[in-house]
Design a protein around this motif. Structure first.
Motif, mmCIF file in Angstrom:
data_model
loop_
_atom_site.group_PDB
_atom_site.id
_atom_site.type_symbol
_atom_site.label_atom_id
_atom_site.label_comp_id
_atom_site.label_asym_id
_atom_site.label_seq_id
_atom_site.Cartn_x
_atom_site.Cartn_y
_atom_site.Cartn_z
ATOM 1 N N SER A 214 39.649 -21.587 64.846
ATOM 2 C CA SER A 214 39.446 -22.625 65.857
ATOM 3 C C SER A 214 39.753 -23.989 65.264
ATOM 4 C CB SER A 214 38.007 -22.605 66.382
ATOM 5 O OG SER A 214 37.107 -23.096 65.399
ATOM 6 N N HIS A 215 40.283 -24.883 66.106
ATOM 7 C CA HIS A 215 40.582 -26.241 65.656
ATOM 8 C C HIS A 215 39.300 -26.993 65.315
ATOM 9 C CE1 HIS A 215 44.870 -26.137 66.417
ATOM 10 N NE2 HIS A 215 44.658 -25.615 67.621
ATOM 11 N N GLN A 216 38.227 -26.729 66.044
ATOM 12 C CA GLN A 216 36.974 -27.429 65.784
ATOM 13 C C GLN A 216 36.478 -27.167 64.370
ATOM 14 O OE1 GLN A 216 33.792 -26.452 68.494
ATOM 15 N NE2 GLN A 216 32.260 -27.560 67.315
ATOM 16 N N LYS A 217 36.453 -25.900 63.988
ATOM 17 C CA LYS A 217 35.977 -25.566 62.638
ATOM 18 C C LYS A 217 36.959 -26.061 61.575
ATOM 19 C CE LYS A 217 32.753 -23.734 61.791
ATOM 20 N NZ LYS A 217 31.411 -24.227 61.347
ATOM 21 N N GLN A 218 38.242 -25.990 61.853
ATOM 22 C CA GLN A 218 39.240 -26.477 60.907
ATOM 23 C C GLN A 218 39.077 -27.980 60.661
ATOM 24 O OE1 GLN A 218 43.327 -26.031 62.187
ATOM 25 N NE2 GLN A 218 44.059 -25.900 60.078
ATOM 26 N N ASP A 219 38.885 -28.735 61.735
ATOM 27 C CA ASP A 219 38.712 -30.184 61.595
ATOM 28 C C ASP A 219 37.422 -30.512 60.840
ATOM 29 O OD1 ASP A 219 41.040 -30.489 63.008
ATOM 30 O OD2 ASP A 219 40.060 -30.961 64.914
ATOM 31 N N GLU A 220 36.349 -29.775 61.152
ATOM 32 C CA GLU A 220 35.062 -30.006 60.497
ATOM 33 C C GLU A 220 35.147 -29.753 58.999
ATOM 34 O OE1 GLU A 220 30.963 -27.451 60.407
ATOM 35 O OE2 GLU A 220 31.752 -27.948 62.396
ATOM 36 N N GLU A 221 35.757 -28.642 58.605
ATOM 37 C CA GLU A 221 35.866 -28.307 57.187
ATOM 38 C C GLU A 221 36.834 -29.243 56.461
ATOM 39 O OE1 GLU A 221 34.263 -26.144 55.331
ATOM 40 O OE2 GLU A 221 33.031 -25.275 56.936
ATOM 41 N N THR A 222 37.873 -29.687 57.145
ATOM 42 C CA THR A 222 38.821 -30.609 56.518
ATOM 43 C C THR A 222 38.171 -31.958 56.253
ATOM 44 O OG1 THR A 222 40.679 -29.484 57.605
ATOM 45 C CG2 THR A 222 41.068 -31.706 56.749
ATOM 46 N N ARG A 223 37.357 -32.419 57.196
ATOM 47 C CA ARG A 223 36.639 -33.681 56.962
ATOM 48 C C ARG A 223 35.719 -33.560 55.760
ATOM 49 N NH1 ARG A 223 36.318 -33.694 62.677
ATOM 50 N NH2 ARG A 223 34.212 -32.810 62.592
ATOM 51 N N PRO B 76 41.141 -14.732 47.429
ATOM 52 C CA PRO B 76 39.909 -14.549 48.201
ATOM 53 C C PRO B 76 39.979 -15.451 49.434
ATOM 54 C CG PRO B 76 39.425 -14.950 45.884
ATOM 55 C CD PRO B 76 40.877 -15.271 46.081
ATOM 56 N N VAL B 77 39.551 -14.924 50.569
ATOM 57 C CA VAL B 77 39.596 -15.707 51.808
ATOM 58 C C VAL B 77 38.241 -15.626 52.507
ATOM 59 C CG1 VAL B 77 42.090 -15.540 52.148
ATOM 60 C CG2 VAL B 77 40.603 -13.763 53.085
ATOM 61 N N LEU B 78 37.743 -16.775 52.916
ATOM 62 C CA LEU B 78 36.494 -16.869 53.654
ATOM 63 C C LEU B 78 36.802 -17.072 55.129
ATOM 64 C CD1 LEU B 78 33.353 -17.205 53.740
ATOM 65 C CD2 LEU B 78 33.752 -19.662 53.490
ATOM 66 N N ASP B 79 36.326 -16.164 55.967
ATOM 67 C CA ASP B 79 36.422 -16.320 57.415
ATOM 68 C C ASP B 79 35.275 -17.233 57.831
ATOM 69 O OD1 ASP B 79 36.394 -16.095 60.181
ATOM 70 O OD2 ASP B 79 36.908 -13.965 60.171
ATOM 71 N N VAL B 80 35.568 -18.493 58.020
ATOM 72 C CA VAL B 80 34.530 -19.505 58.209
ATOM 73 C C VAL B 80 33.700 -19.222 59.449
ATOM 74 C CG1 VAL B 80 34.092 -21.959 58.563
ATOM 75 C CG2 VAL B 80 35.881 -21.236 56.987
ATOM 76 N N GLU B 81 34.349 -18.806 60.530
ATOM 77 C CA GLU B 81 33.605 -18.578 61.770
ATOM 78 C C GLU B 81 32.625 -17.420 61.664
ATOM 79 O OE1 GLU B 81 36.794 -21.131 63.629
ATOM 80 O OE2 GLU B 81 36.713 -19.747 61.945
ATOM 81 N N SER B 82 32.952 -16.407 60.869
ATOM 82 C CA SER B 82 32.107 -15.208 60.810
ATOM 83 C C SER B 82 31.308 -15.087 59.523
ATOM 84 C CB SER B 82 32.966 -13.946 60.994
ATOM 85 O OG SER B 82 33.554 -13.939 62.285
ATOM 86 N N GLY B 83 31.579 -15.939 58.535
ATOM 87 C CA GLY B 83 30.730 -16.016 57.360
ATOM 88 C C GLY B 83 30.840 -14.870 56.371
ATOM 89 N N TYR B 84 31.984 -14.206 56.282
ATOM 90 C CA TYR B 84 32.177 -13.168 55.271
ATOM 91 C C TYR B 84 33.384 -13.530 54.415
ATOM 92 C CZ TYR B 84 36.031 -11.537 58.178
ATOM 93 O OH TYR B 84 37.196 -11.482 58.904
#
Length: 411
Positions: A144-153, A286-294
């Motif tokens: 999602s763009h919302q989570k991407q923008d939040e983490e980028t900030r 390693p990749v973190l799926d930010v929306e699902s937390g794994y």
């Protein structure tokens, strides 16, 4: 059998403390119920997080709190019967997660994080296990763009404050470096200065082998038999020393309670499972799926899926529901094959309510030292913690200021 010091705990922190003390000329006994690297240090995501300057905070937004209250979130679960017992810890954790307090805590935390990679690299080279350190960094991926923008900030803030390196990848750039991930992903944040460990248990075992190679002794024994002056029962008989270090991670409160110490240590449990990969698919980071937390990580045993947080009593039976919940999402992210492990692994992260580890001398006992409470960053901070403890115990100038991590901050 007499030594200069006894180190209790065969995880990454205890082994690192033992190595650094032995290197500084002390005779050291390392004690654990299992061979080194077979508990909490075995089952993590394998990340040495140079970017991890802000320790994981408790959510403060009402919407997020209500979301977690349903106990259906894939990244955080809790046992209802443990909430009354955990309430004082969670309340203090929530208070310390206020943005102003969290920022102040991070300024202290970052002094340890700054040295996490270099201290691991030095120790790994000395131990002959540098091949286990993969300089690929790791990624957060976004749906999602919302989570991407939040983490980028957040990443931009970390770069301004602590010079944390990151790269922002769009969808095409992400596909170029991870072609087997879900093509609908919007992009990723890549942290190139962090290091990935392809087998955390083997890394700790390698450090422990080096400890014995330079003259240290390992004993199978129960840290809870520790008594004043300092003696411990082991399978080879009783050993004693002029000093002792408690580095038993999530079991540290059991060890120190018998000496009258009541520190606010709580447990965050987590699970992992290994999988094969379908059709020769390859995961390069390693990749973190930010929306699902794994997290998915390409370990030597297979693709390791690690879950988020479970709040429960430390001795409660396994409830790997989070693993079952996120597995279908993980399969849509990457073509996972069959499960490799017979059953899910469970580990326990030792946490303090102010998110800082406890490192330093005990208040009421001479020559007793504590080194635990590293939460999500035990693997990350093991070697720098070992160096800090050894420098304090031998009266040398310390690489970082130990004051923020002192034991008596909770008294």
């Amino acid at each position: 059998m007499r030594f200069d010091t006894i180190v209790l705990g065969g995880g990454i922190v205890g082994v690192s403390v033992a190595v650094h003390l032995q290197q500084r000329g002390l005779s050291v006994a390392l004690v654990d119920l299992k061979q080194p690297g077979n508990e909490t240090s075995f089952g993590n995501g394998g990340l040495i997080q140079r970017e991890g300057v802000y320790p994981y905070a408790f959510p403060r937004g009402l919407g997020k709190l209500l979301h977690y209250a349903t106990n259906r979130s894939p990244d955080v679960r809790y046992h209802r019967n443990a909430m009354f017992e955990l309430a004082p810890f969670l309340w203090s954790y929530w208070r310390n997660s206020h943005p102003a307090k969290h920022a102040a805590i991070s300024r202290s935390y970052a002094t340890l994080i700054e040295h996490c990679v270099t201290e691991h690299e030095t120790l790994a080279q000395e131990a002959g296990v540098s091949a286990l350190l993969c300089p690929t960094g790791w990624m957060k991926i976004f749906r999602s763009h919302q989570k991407q923008d939040e983490e980028t900030r957040a990443a931009e803030q970390w770069r301004r404050e602590f010079d944390v390196k990151f790269e922002s990848l769009d969808s095409a750039q992400l596909r170029a470096v991870e072609p087997d991930l879900d093509t609908s992903l919007l992009g990723a944040l890549h942290y190139p200065a962090s290091v990935f460990v392809s087998d955390p248990g083997a890394l700790v075992a390698g450090y422990a082998n080096y400890f014995e190679k330079i003259g240290g002794r390992f004993f199978l024994g129960d840290a809870r038999t520790l008594r004043d002056s300092w003696r411990v029962d082991t399978g080879a008989g009783q050993i004693e020393a002029a000093s002792a270090v408690v580095a038993t991670g999530p079991w540290s409160d059991q060890v120190i309670a018998q000496m009258g110490y009541r520190l606010p240590l709580a447990i965050k449990r987590g699970y992992h499972m290994h999988y094969g990969a379908q059709s020769n698919a390859r995961l390069n980071h390693p990749v973190l799926d930010v929306e699902s937390g794994y997290l998915l990580a390409p370990m030597s045993r297979g693709i390791r899926l690690t879950t988020g947080i479970e709040f429960a009593r430390a001795d409660a039976p396994k409830t790997p529901e989070q693993l079952d919940v996120v597995e279908p999402t993980a399969r849509s992210l990457f073509p996972l094959g069959k499960r490799i492990d017979a059953e899910p692994w469970m580990g326990r992260r030792p946490c303090t309510p102010d998110m800082l580890p406890i490192i330093g001398p005990a208040m009421r006992h001479k020559n007793l030292w504590f080194a635990f409470g590293h939460a999500h960053h035990g693997l990350t901070l093991g070697p720098i913690t070992g160096r800090l403890v050894a420098e304090m115990m031998t009266g040398r100038d310390t690489l970082v200021d130990s004051h923020p991590f002192r034991v008596d901050r909770f008294q």
